[in-house]
Design a protein around this motif. Sequence first.
Motif, PDB file in Angstrom:
ATOM      1  N   ILE A  55      -9.090   1.838   1.545  1.00  0.00           N
ATOM      2  CA  ILE A  55      -8.393   2.900   0.829  1.00  0.00           C
ATOM      3  C   ILE A  55      -7.108   2.324   0.228  1.00  0.00           C
ATOM      4  CG2 ILE A  55      -7.345   5.196   1.032  1.00  0.00           C
ATOM      5  CD1 ILE A  55     -10.132   5.446   1.934  1.00  0.00           C
ATOM      6  N   ASP A  57      -3.923   3.663  -1.095  1.00  0.00           N
ATOM      7  CA  ASP A  57      -3.286   4.969  -1.112  1.00  0.00           C
ATOM      8  C   ASP A  57      -2.021   4.938  -1.933  1.00  0.00           C
ATOM      9  OD1 ASP A  57      -2.416   7.464  -0.690  1.00  0.00           O
ATOM     10  OD2 ASP A  57      -2.296   7.332   1.503  1.00  0.00           O
ATOM     11  N   THR A  59      -0.193   7.432  -2.500  1.00  0.00           N
ATOM     12  CA  THR A  59       0.747   8.450  -2.045  1.00  0.00           C
ATOM     13  C   THR A  59       1.590   7.949  -0.890  1.00  0.00           C
ATOM     14  OG1 THR A  59      -0.789   9.384  -0.445  1.00  0.00           O
ATOM     15  CG2 THR A  59      -0.888  10.249  -2.689  1.00  0.00           C
ATOM     16  N   LEU A  63      -1.831  10.513   2.518  1.00  0.00           N
ATOM     17  CA  LEU A  63      -3.236  10.926   2.535  1.00  0.00           C
ATOM     18  C   LEU A  63      -4.061  10.020   3.436  1.00  0.00           C
ATOM     19  CD1 LEU A  63      -3.890  12.086  -1.117  1.00  0.00           C
ATOM     20  CD2 LEU A  63      -3.896  13.451   0.978  1.00  0.00           C
ATOM     21  N   TYR A  64      -3.634   8.747   3.509  1.00  0.00           N
ATOM     22  CA  TYR A  64      -4.376   7.839   4.387  1.00  0.00           C
ATOM     23  C   TYR A  64      -4.332   8.352   5.823  1.00  0.00           C
ATOM     24  CZ  TYR A  64      -6.169   3.757   6.732  1.00  0.00           C
ATOM     25  OH  TYR A  64      -6.927   2.947   7.517  1.00  0.00           O
ATOM     26  N   GLN A  92      -6.572   0.358   5.326  1.00  0.00           N
ATOM     27  CA  GLN A  92      -5.614   0.623   4.248  1.00  0.00           C
ATOM     28  C   GLN A  92      -5.291  -0.666   3.531  1.00  0.00           C
ATOM     29  OE1 GLN A  92      -2.000   2.549   5.391  1.00  0.00           O
ATOM     30  NE2 GLN A  92      -1.626   3.319   3.329  1.00  0.00           N
ATOM     31  N   ILE A 121      -6.608   6.008  -4.542  1.00  0.00           N
ATOM     32  CA  ILE A 121      -6.027   7.345  -4.602  1.00  0.00           C
ATOM     33  C   ILE A 121      -4.728   7.249  -5.387  1.00  0.00           C
ATOM     34  CG2 ILE A 121      -5.063   9.241  -3.251  1.00  0.00           C
ATOM     35  CD1 ILE A 121      -6.855   8.292  -0.939  1.00  0.00           C
ATOM     36  N   LEU A 157     -10.838  14.775   1.319  1.00  0.00           N
ATOM     37  CA  LEU A 157      -9.639  14.737   0.479  1.00  0.00           C
ATOM     38  C   LEU A 157      -9.272  16.139  -0.002  1.00  0.00           C
ATOM     39  CD1 LEU A 157      -9.934  11.468  -1.643  1.00  0.00           C
ATOM     40  CD2 LEU A 157      -8.102  12.111  -0.066  1.00  0.00           C
TER      41      LEU A 157
END
Lengths: 433, 304
Positions: A55, A57, A59, A63-64, A92, A121, A157
């Motif tokens: 992922i 991320d 943000t 969100l992770y 991550q 994301i 999500l």
Amino acid sequence: MRKVLTIARREYAAMVGTKAFLISITLMPLLMFGGIIVAQWMERVPQAGEKRIAIVDGTGGQLYADLEQAVAQRNAMAAQSGGAAAKYVLEQFPSPQLADADRMTLSERVRTEALRAFVEIPAALLQPDAEASQRQVRYYAPNAMLAEERRWLEQALTEAVTARRLAALNLDPGVVRRATAPVAVTPLGLFKQSAEGKVIGAEQRGGLAGIFVPAGFMMLMFMVILLSAQPLLEGVMEEKNNRIAEVLLGSVSSFQLMLGKLLGNIAGSLSAIAIYAVGLYAAASYKGWLDLIPTDLVPWFLVFQIIGVLLFGAIFLAVGAAVTQAKEAQSLLLPIWLLIALPLFGWLQIVREPNGPLAVWGSFFPPSAPLVMTLRLASDAVVPPWQLLASLALLIVATAVGVFLAGRVFRIGILWQGKSPKFTEIMRWALRG
Amino acid sequence: MANSVELHGVTKTFGQKVAVNSLDLAVPERSIYGFIGPNGSGKTTTLRLILRIYQPDAGRVVVLGGDSGSVADDRLGYLPEERGLYKRMKARAVIEYFARLKGCYDCRPAIDEWLELLDATSFADQRIDSLSKGMAQKIQFITAVIAQPQLVILDEPFAGLDPVNLELMTAGVRRLRERGATIVFSTHDMHVAEQMCDTILMIFEGRKVLDGTLSDIQRRYPVSRIRLRLADGQSLPEPLPGVASCTPHQRHCICTLAEGWQPQEVLRQLTAVRTIEHFELLRPTLHDIFVEIAGPRSQEHGAE
């Protein structure tokens, strides 16, 4: 007549008393429903290992963190339900954004199967005012469209982002969930009156039963037509190529021969239905589904089945008599197969709208009438009686004409030796006799 | 005596090919009638015309007194060339089936009798596709005759049989005649035709080239060869007038006469100079006649 029965008896024995019949009667449902069964079975087979998803991320890890929680929940659920599904593992990516070189590296890892997929994301995902294109989450994988992980991720999500948006608006997620709870509309059948005059309550059309009972009856009819038409074709070709036909026609007229064959085959098809019926009954009573079987449909089913076998059997006989090689028979039969299978393309629409235009016109087109009427009658809708009778009348007339024309082709074709006639020539036999 | 089958000027064409060309024939009741002729000469087509599987383009086919019957006729029995049997059925079941179709519903004793007669009982319960060609041929013969037809049509019934089976089969055919049936069969085995037939018809390229009894036919073809033996130590004078060629055959000589010479003239000349122990006129066999008519020379002739 006694000679016709003699022929019918031999045809019946030749159709039913072979290994081919036993094999095809068992294989046919496997071929048709096997896909569903195998797919269901595969879902239960434990999938070894884990599915690792990287992922990225944007943000900043918010969100992770949510996804980590969702994954833990999901894995726990999967373990509870038997542990068949593989575990999901997230990792991550160290930086919040990707350069093309990173995308290349990650893609390589997916290719070597170190990763299942990687996801970008964007930072804007949590900003409701951002443009849609900037809020797009990207899922990279070889089979991205169909991947089960992508569907899971979409759901997880959505939940995570919704929760965060609600929190930003100072709304209680519990209140919102209650306020937006979906309304269920339960599918139920109609009330009926039993033979003793008692009103029987609406049975719950347990979701799929309303679709699969009609479909099952249709497939049963289709299988039995398949099962009975093919031996007719092969039988008549054997007789023709081995000159048995000449000996037979020294004893009976071509009409008697054809009649005997069709009768024997109808008897064979009824045997096949009986075998399937016993099997279905056993399976249904084992599963407690006996109520789902519309027994009042059975007489109509048999009527349409017998006429269907008669119509297509006659056509197959004519084709078998007209050609000398199996290959030519197959090419002539292709359009006929399409005619038989036509309702299979539109069956869902017909079940959905049993009195809709497709269903009504399908009932008035004789080659598709047996299957379409079976679908309509097996669904819960009330088919107008005039439509039922009109469909049956049209089918009977068409079958009579079909058998008559096929009889002409059969009479000429069965003694025809040497080069196979062209299609136009066969039509001339049919029309001029 | 009435005729079982009569063809009057029958012609049958397939596309450009004339398979049978204005054919006349008459098969006397209760006789054995043989069609001979090389492959592709129209034998099978003629048999099928008699069976009414084919309709003639011209002429008239009269079978058992009628000329407009349908193919289905319980008075006729038919054995097609080879094949003609369901491969996946047992021999006895096939026979019974065809018997029933001819309207003979209680024929087990008759089946057993025929199986016995043709020495076929041992494999009567085997499937057709497990039988040898000769075995299948016997079963096929029984299917053709089991319902006691008045007229039996056999297309090459003796092809590919070993001598023992040939003997059994010819005995079967003779037995049919004893029971009052008329038998029409085709063959290219001249020896069988000579032995079996009351009347022989020879077709060549769709036309009748010969018919009659064997002695009728032989009479029409003059003696062209002699067999003779001289006393010990003597040899034939050379040249011998009237003799085209001689081949020694064991202790005999077989001499072909030169054209226009009578055997008696040759004998008279020879007695003047040699002692003759044996002198025999060799009647032309059907084989000789067949070869003379259908041999390469006449085919060239026909093609002109």
